[in-house]
Enzyme design. Structure first.
Site, PDB file in Angstrom:
ATOM      1  N   ASP A  66       0.811  -1.225   0.000  1.00  0.00           N
ATOM      2  CA  ASP A  66       0.000   0.000   0.000  1.00  0.00           C
ATOM      3  C   ASP A  66       0.841   1.269   0.000  1.00  0.00           C
ATOM      4  O   ASP A  66       0.318   2.351  -0.250  1.00  0.00           O
ATOM      5  CB  ASP A  66      -0.965  -0.027   1.199  1.00  0.00           C
ATOM      6  CG  ASP A  66      -2.005  -1.112   1.016  1.00  0.00           C
ATOM      7  OD1 ASP A  66      -2.511  -1.240  -0.105  1.00  0.00           O
ATOM      8  OD2 ASP A  66      -2.292  -1.839   1.983  1.00  0.00           O
ATOM      9  N   ARG A 131     -10.089   4.334  -0.067  1.00  0.00           N
ATOM     10  CA  ARG A 131      -8.688   4.654   0.248  1.00  0.00           C
ATOM     11  C   ARG A 131      -7.977   5.481  -0.824  1.00  0.00           C
ATOM     12  O   ARG A 131      -6.863   5.964  -0.585  1.00  0.00           O
ATOM     13  CB  ARG A 131      -7.893   3.359   0.456  1.00  0.00           C
ATOM     14  CG  ARG A 131      -8.363   2.493   1.599  1.00  0.00           C
ATOM     15  CD  ARG A 131      -8.034   3.101   2.948  1.00  0.00           C
ATOM     16  NE  ARG A 131      -8.519   2.290   4.036  1.00  0.00           N
ATOM     17  CZ  ARG A 131      -7.871   1.247   4.549  1.00  0.00           C
ATOM     18  NH1 ARG A 131      -6.697   0.908   4.059  1.00  0.00           N
ATOM     19  NH2 ARG A 131      -8.383   0.568   5.533  1.00  0.00           N
ATOM     20  N   HIS A 161      -9.981  -2.815  -1.796  1.00  0.00           N
ATOM     21  CA  HIS A 161      -9.098  -2.281  -2.849  1.00  0.00           C
ATOM     22  C   HIS A 161      -9.445  -2.871  -4.212  1.00  0.00           C
ATOM     23  O   HIS A 161     -10.044  -3.942  -4.304  1.00  0.00           O
ATOM     24  CB  HIS A 161      -7.644  -2.679  -2.547  1.00  0.00           C
ATOM     25  CG  HIS A 161      -7.018  -1.962  -1.407  1.00  0.00           C
ATOM     26  ND1 HIS A 161      -6.337  -2.617  -0.405  1.00  0.00           N
ATOM     27  CD2 HIS A 161      -6.938  -0.639  -1.109  1.00  0.00           C
ATOM     28  CE1 HIS A 161      -5.858  -1.732   0.459  1.00  0.00           C
ATOM     29  NE2 HIS A 161      -6.220  -0.518   0.064  1.00  0.00           N
ATOM     30  N   CYS A 248      -0.447  -7.850  -1.054  1.00  0.00           N
ATOM     31  CA  CYS A 248      -0.216  -6.779  -0.069  1.00  0.00           C
ATOM     32  C   CYS A 248       1.088  -6.894   0.688  1.00  0.00           C
ATOM     33  O   CYS A 248       1.599  -5.898   1.169  1.00  0.00           O
ATOM     34  CB  CYS A 248      -1.287  -6.779   1.013  1.00  0.00           C
ATOM     35  SG  CYS A 248      -2.893  -7.170   0.460  1.00  0.00           S
TER      36      CYS A 248
HETATM   37  C1  CIR Z   1      -5.995  -2.047   5.829  1.00  0.00           C
HETATM   38  O1  CIR Z   1      -7.208  -1.937   6.014  1.00  0.00           O
HETATM   39  O2  CIR Z   1      -5.317  -1.121   5.410  1.00  0.00           O
HETATM   40  C2  CIR Z   1      -5.345  -3.383   6.164  1.00  0.00           C
HETATM   41  N1  CIR Z   1      -6.032  -3.985   7.258  1.00  0.00           N
HETATM   42  C3  CIR Z   1      -5.360  -4.306   4.977  1.00  0.00           C
HETATM   43  C4  CIR Z   1      -4.574  -3.785   3.822  1.00  0.00           C
HETATM   44  C5  CIR Z   1      -4.485  -4.768   2.718  1.00  0.00           C
HETATM   45  N2  CIR Z   1      -3.683  -4.273   1.671  1.00  0.00           N
HETATM   46  C6  CIR Z   1      -3.881  -4.528   0.397  1.00  0.00           C
HETATM   47  O3  CIR Z   1      -4.843  -5.193   0.037  1.00  0.00           O
HETATM   48  N3  CIR Z   1      -3.040  -4.014  -0.485  1.00  0.00           N
END
Ligand code: CIR
Length: 253
Positions: A66, A131, A161, A248
C-alpha cells in the site's frame, strides 16, 4: 533478480484497520510463521528479499504494497487513505532510493493505497475506493503519461481495494470477482472468475510467469489450475482476517 520488499508482522496486527470485515482474533505467532513461508516462496521464485524495519506500533505495516508503486522507470510513494497508515511510507521511500533514480510522492489532497493500483504492461488501473481518490489518480496520470502509461480510474465496490477484486495471473489473463468489479472494463483480457463461494479469492501475486496464491481458496485454485496456471500455494489465514491478501505483503520489482 527481482527484489521483494517485505516487513515483519507487527505484534499489534490484531488492531488492524478493517473496512468490510468483522474483527476476528489474529494469531500473531501463526501470522509470523505464514509470513516467513511466504518469503520462502518468493525466494524459491528467484526474488531477493529486502527487509524493511519492523514498525511495532503500525498494526497494518506488513502490508507494504500500500506504500509504493514501483515501475521500471520510477517509484511512486503513496499517501495512504487510512491516516493510521501514513507513518509507514517513510521507510519504504528510503529503501527504494538505491533502486530508482526518480521517486515521486502522492500529495494531499490525493490519497492512494498501492492495493488500488493494478499494473499490466503499460496499462494501469487505479481503484476509486474508500482509500484512493481522483486527486491521486490525476497525479498518477501526470507522472506516468509522459512515460507512456495509460492510467485509468475504475470504481471499486463492496471491497477494500481494486486488487481485492481483480489481479493479473498471466500477461493477458485476469482473475476477477464479477460482484466487486465490472468485468466489461477488461474486455481485451481472458477472464477467470472467482468461485461464487470464495468472494475474496481474486487476489493473486504474479511474479514473472509464476502465481503465488492462498491455499485458503481451493475452489478458485482449481479453476486456475484447470486453466493451466501453475500455483505456488501459501497459507494466508491471518492476513486474510486483516483484510489483506498475497499482493499486499510485498513490493516486487
Ligand atoms: C488495511 O485496512 O489497510 C489493512 N487492514 C489491509 C490492507 C491490505 N492491503 C492490500 O490489500 N493491499
Amino acid at each position: 533478480m527481482p527484489i521483494a520488499l517485505t516487513r515483519p508482522v507487527s505484534p499489534n496486527m490484531a488492531e488492524c484497520e478493517l473496512t468490510h470485515f468483522e474483527r476476528q482474533p489474529i494469531d500473531i505467532a501463526l501470522a509470523e510463521k505464514q509470513h516467513e513461508e511466504y518469503e520462502d516462496v518468493l525466494r524459491a521464485l528467484g526474488c531477493e528479499i529486502v527487509h524493511l524495519p519492523e514498525l511495532e506500533f503500525h498494526p497494518d505495516s506488513v502490508f507494504v504494497e500500500d506504500c509504493a508503486v514501483v515501475l521500471e522507470e520510477v517509484a511512486i510513494i503513496t499517501w495512504p487513505g487510512a491516516e493510521t497508515r501514513r507513518g509507514e511510507v517513510h521507510s519504504v521511500a528510503e529503501a527504494l532510493e538505491p533502486y530508482r533514480k526518480k521517486i515521486y510522492y502522492i500529495e494531499d489532497p490525493g490519497v492512494l493505497d498501492g492495493g488500488d493500483v493494478l499494473v499490466v504492461g503499460k496499462q494501469i488501473w487505479v481503484g476509486m475506493s474508500s482509500r484512493s481518490n481522483t486527486a491521486a489518480l490525476l497525479q498518477m496520470q501526470q507522472i506516468l503519461a509522459p512515460l507512456g502509461y495509460l492510467v485509468q480510474g475504475v470504481k471499486v465496490k463492496n471491497c477494500l481495494h481494486l486488487k481485492s477484486a481483480v489481479t493479473a495471473v498471466g500477461p493477458d489473463t485476469l482473475l476477477l470477482n464479477p460482484d466487486w468489479i465490472d468485468a466489461s472494463i477488461f474486455e481485451d483480457f481472458n477472464i477467470i472468475e472467482t468461485h461464487p463461494d470464495e468472494p475474496g479469492a481474486a487476489n493473486a501475486l504474479l511474479i514473472g510467469e509464476d502465481v503465488v496464491y492462498p491455499a485458503d481458496f481451493p475452489m478458485t485454485a482449481l479453476r486456475l489450475a484447470e486453466a493451466g496456471i501453475e500455483l505456488f500455494l501459501v497459507d494466508n489465514s491471518e492476513v486474510i482476517k486483516a483484510e489483506g491478501g498475497v499482493t499486499c505483503c510485498s513490493v516486487v520489482f
